[in-house]
Enzyme design. Structure first.
Site, PDB file in Angstrom:
ATOM      1  N   ARG A 104      -3.410  48.582   6.566  1.00 54.43           N
ATOM      2  CA  ARG A 104      -2.275  49.289   5.962  1.00 54.43           C
ATOM      3  C   ARG A 104      -2.821  50.039   4.751  1.00 54.43           C
ATOM      4  O   ARG A 104      -3.332  49.417   3.822  1.00 54.43           O
ATOM      5  CB  ARG A 104      -1.165  48.313   5.559  1.00 54.43           C
ATOM      6  CG  ARG A 104      -0.097  48.967   4.703  1.00 54.43           C
ATOM      7  CD  ARG A 104       1.133  48.119   4.543  1.00 54.43           C
ATOM      8  NE  ARG A 104       1.940  48.151   5.755  1.00 54.43           N
ATOM      9  CZ  ARG A 104       3.215  47.754   5.821  1.00 54.43           C
ATOM     10  NH1 ARG A 104       3.819  47.296   4.746  1.00 54.43           N
ATOM     11  NH2 ARG A 104       3.888  47.816   6.948  1.00 54.43           N
ATOM     12  N   HIS A 131       3.536  54.786  11.437  1.00 49.95           N
ATOM     13  CA  HIS A 131       3.714  53.320  11.472  1.00 49.95           C
ATOM     14  C   HIS A 131       3.940  52.934  12.949  1.00 49.95           C
ATOM     15  O   HIS A 131       5.026  52.514  13.343  1.00 49.95           O
ATOM     16  CB  HIS A 131       4.915  52.944  10.600  1.00 49.95           C
ATOM     17  CG  HIS A 131       5.028  51.480  10.295  1.00 49.95           C
ATOM     18  ND1 HIS A 131       4.074  50.555  10.671  1.00 49.95           N
ATOM     19  CD2 HIS A 131       5.997  50.776   9.647  1.00 49.95           C
ATOM     20  CE1 HIS A 131       4.448  49.361  10.264  1.00 49.95           C
ATOM     21  NE2 HIS A 131       5.609  49.462   9.649  1.00 49.95           N
ATOM     22  N   GLN A 134       5.424  49.479  14.248  1.00 52.50           N
ATOM     23  CA  GLN A 134       6.874  49.345  14.097  1.00 52.50           C
ATOM     24  C   GLN A 134       7.594  49.902  15.324  1.00 52.50           C
ATOM     25  O   GLN A 134       8.582  49.337  15.790  1.00 52.50           O
ATOM     26  CB  GLN A 134       7.333  50.078  12.835  1.00 52.50           C
ATOM     27  CG  GLN A 134       8.820  49.958  12.567  1.00 52.50           C
ATOM     28  CD  GLN A 134       9.236  48.543  12.210  1.00 52.50           C
ATOM     29  OE1 GLN A 134       8.666  47.942  11.316  1.00 52.50           O
ATOM     30  NE2 GLN A 134      10.235  48.002  12.896  1.00 52.50           N
ATOM     31  N   ASP A 227      15.327  55.053   7.609  1.00 52.51           N
ATOM     32  CA  ASP A 227      14.282  54.363   6.847  1.00 52.51           C
ATOM     33  C   ASP A 227      14.548  54.645   5.373  1.00 52.51           C
ATOM     34  O   ASP A 227      15.334  55.549   5.030  1.00 52.51           O
ATOM     35  CB  ASP A 227      12.905  54.916   7.269  1.00 52.51           C
ATOM     36  CG  ASP A 227      11.735  54.256   6.547  1.00 52.51           C
ATOM     37  OD1 ASP A 227      11.889  53.101   6.090  1.00 52.51           O
ATOM     38  OD2 ASP A 227      10.669  54.900   6.442  1.00 52.51           O
ATOM     39  N   CYS A 267      13.539  49.811  10.029  1.00 58.57           N
ATOM     40  CA  CYS A 267      12.305  49.004  10.028  1.00 58.57           C
ATOM     41  C   CYS A 267      12.309  47.943   8.944  1.00 58.57           C
ATOM     42  O   CYS A 267      11.560  46.974   9.030  1.00 58.57           O
ATOM     43  CB  CYS A 267      11.087  49.917   9.905  1.00 58.57           C
ATOM     44  SG  CYS A 267      10.952  50.761   8.317  1.00 58.57           S
ATOM     45  N   ARG A 295       8.417  42.509  15.930  1.00 59.99           N
ATOM     46  CA  ARG A 295       7.077  42.886  15.443  1.00 59.99           C
ATOM     47  C   ARG A 295       6.057  41.861  15.950  1.00 59.99           C
ATOM     48  O   ARG A 295       4.953  42.228  16.356  1.00 59.99           O
ATOM     49  CB  ARG A 295       7.068  42.913  13.906  1.00 59.99           C
ATOM     50  CG  ARG A 295       7.927  43.987  13.266  1.00 59.99           C
ATOM     51  CD  ARG A 295       7.383  45.382  13.522  1.00 59.99           C
ATOM     52  NE  ARG A 295       6.036  45.549  13.048  1.00 59.99           N
ATOM     53  CZ  ARG A 295       5.680  45.814  11.784  1.00 59.99           C
ATOM     54  NH1 ARG A 295       6.612  45.981  10.880  1.00 59.99           N
ATOM     55  NH2 ARG A 295       4.405  45.965  11.450  1.00 59.99           N
TER      56      ARG A 295
END
Ligand code: CP
Ligand code: NVA
Length: 319
Positions: A104, A131, A134, A227, A267, A295
């Site tokens: 990340r 991402h 996700q 988001d 998310c 996830r």
């Protein structure tokens, strides 16, 4: 066998995406029954986090532990990563001791460089631009609630130049969905990302609509996603951003435009009263808690698939 990485949805063909999601459904069922047919005893996952995380860290760490393997958490504060050791040197060294690595970080080019020098599969656990893990979980969750993904309309509202907007676009069309993205002028996906998504859509029968008109994006949507308006690294722009995206909130009025049986994704972490109303995220159309749990299952399927396809393990039932 060629080494496979997962840096964006472009690293999976539509058939491969379908396969990973199907495998995630099986692994989830096994997990519920406390069974674990896939085992990677003594495999080591390196986890590099240059930004904060709750879900991503827990899901990867739990996932490799459930496979019988082990995770090493690496932060720039406690390693030479934070003291400017070149990415290519870190990649060579870390991949010589780990069997798979997730990262990340900030610029997407960092993970591309790491993957170039890595001798093991590299997974993007969020960059400024994408991402993709996700979206594996999101698509798995939509499939559980809605059945076939192909042909569904998925609309994303808000900061449409961020990692989640780009990922919804690319993942949705890879699954054959009609993806609509709405945000203010200047905060929409780049021409390159739209072009990549249109290429994928031509292959799968999906489609792409990018608009500044939230209502146009929402009309009749089967899936509504949003988001945070302030991503990690943008904290200094917070006040301006909270004003900028106000017309793109997923609130009760917005949900009236979507299909009556639409489902809602976020998310997380979510900021109630900004990008999403409390009544929506805590309401009956929200599937965000399944999305968060997924996830774990989606990334287990991804790790197993990457190790299998890279020739680092043999996993029964994988292509
Ligand atoms: N959705 C997500 O990636 O959450 P974390 O930042 O908590 O990992
Ligand atoms: N766009 C958000 C996603 C967090 C999971 C960020 O980058 O902070």
């Amino acid at each position: 066998m060629a080494l496979r990485h997962f840096l964006t949805l472009n690293d999976l063909s539509p058939a491969e995406l379908d396969h990973v999601i199907a495998r995630a459904i099986e692994l989830k069922a096994e997990h519920r029954e406390r069974r674990q047919s896939v085992q990677f005893p003594n495999y080591v996952l390196g986890m590099i986090f240059e930004k904060a995380s709750t879900r991503t860290r827990i899901s990867f760490e739990a996932g490799i532990a459930q496979f019988g393997g082990h995770a090493i958490f690496l932060s720039p504060r406690d390693t030479q990563l934070g003291r400017g050791e070149p990415t290519e040197d870190s990649a060579r060294v870390i991949s010589s001791m780990c069997d798979i690595v997730m990262i990340r970080t900030f610029e997407h080019s960092i993970i591309e460089k790491f993957a170039e020098y890595s001798s093991v599969p590299v997974i993007n656990a969020l960059t400024d631009d994408y991402h993709p893990c996700q979206l594996l979980a999101d698509l798995l969750t939509v499939k559980e609630h809605k059945g076939d993904l192909a042909g569904l309309t998925m609309s994303y509202l808000g900061d449409s130049a961020n990692n989640m907007a780009n990922s919804y676009l690319l993942a949705g069309v890879t699954a054959g969905m009609h993806v609509r993205i709405a945000g203010p002028e200047g905060y929409l996906p780049s021409a390159d990302i739209i072009a990549a998504a249109e290429d994928r859509a031509a292959e799968t029968g999906g489609s792409v609509l990018v608009t500044v008109d939230a209502a146009e994006a929402l009309l009749g949507a089967d899936v509504v996603a949003t988001d945070t308006w302030v991503s990690m690294g943008q904290e200094d722009e917070k006040e301006a951003r909270l004003q900028l995206f106000r017309g793109y909130a997923v609130d009760e009025a917005a949900m009236k435009l979507a299909a009556p049986d639409a489902v809602v994704l976020h998310c997380l972490p979510a900021y109630r009263g900004y990008e999403i109303a409390a009544a929506v995220i805590d309401g009956p159309q929200s599937i965000v808690w399944d999305e968060a749990e997924n996830r774990l299952h989606a990334q287990k399927a991804l790790m197993a698939w990457l190790m299998h396809r890279s020739g680092l393990a043999v996993v029964e039932g994988l292509d």
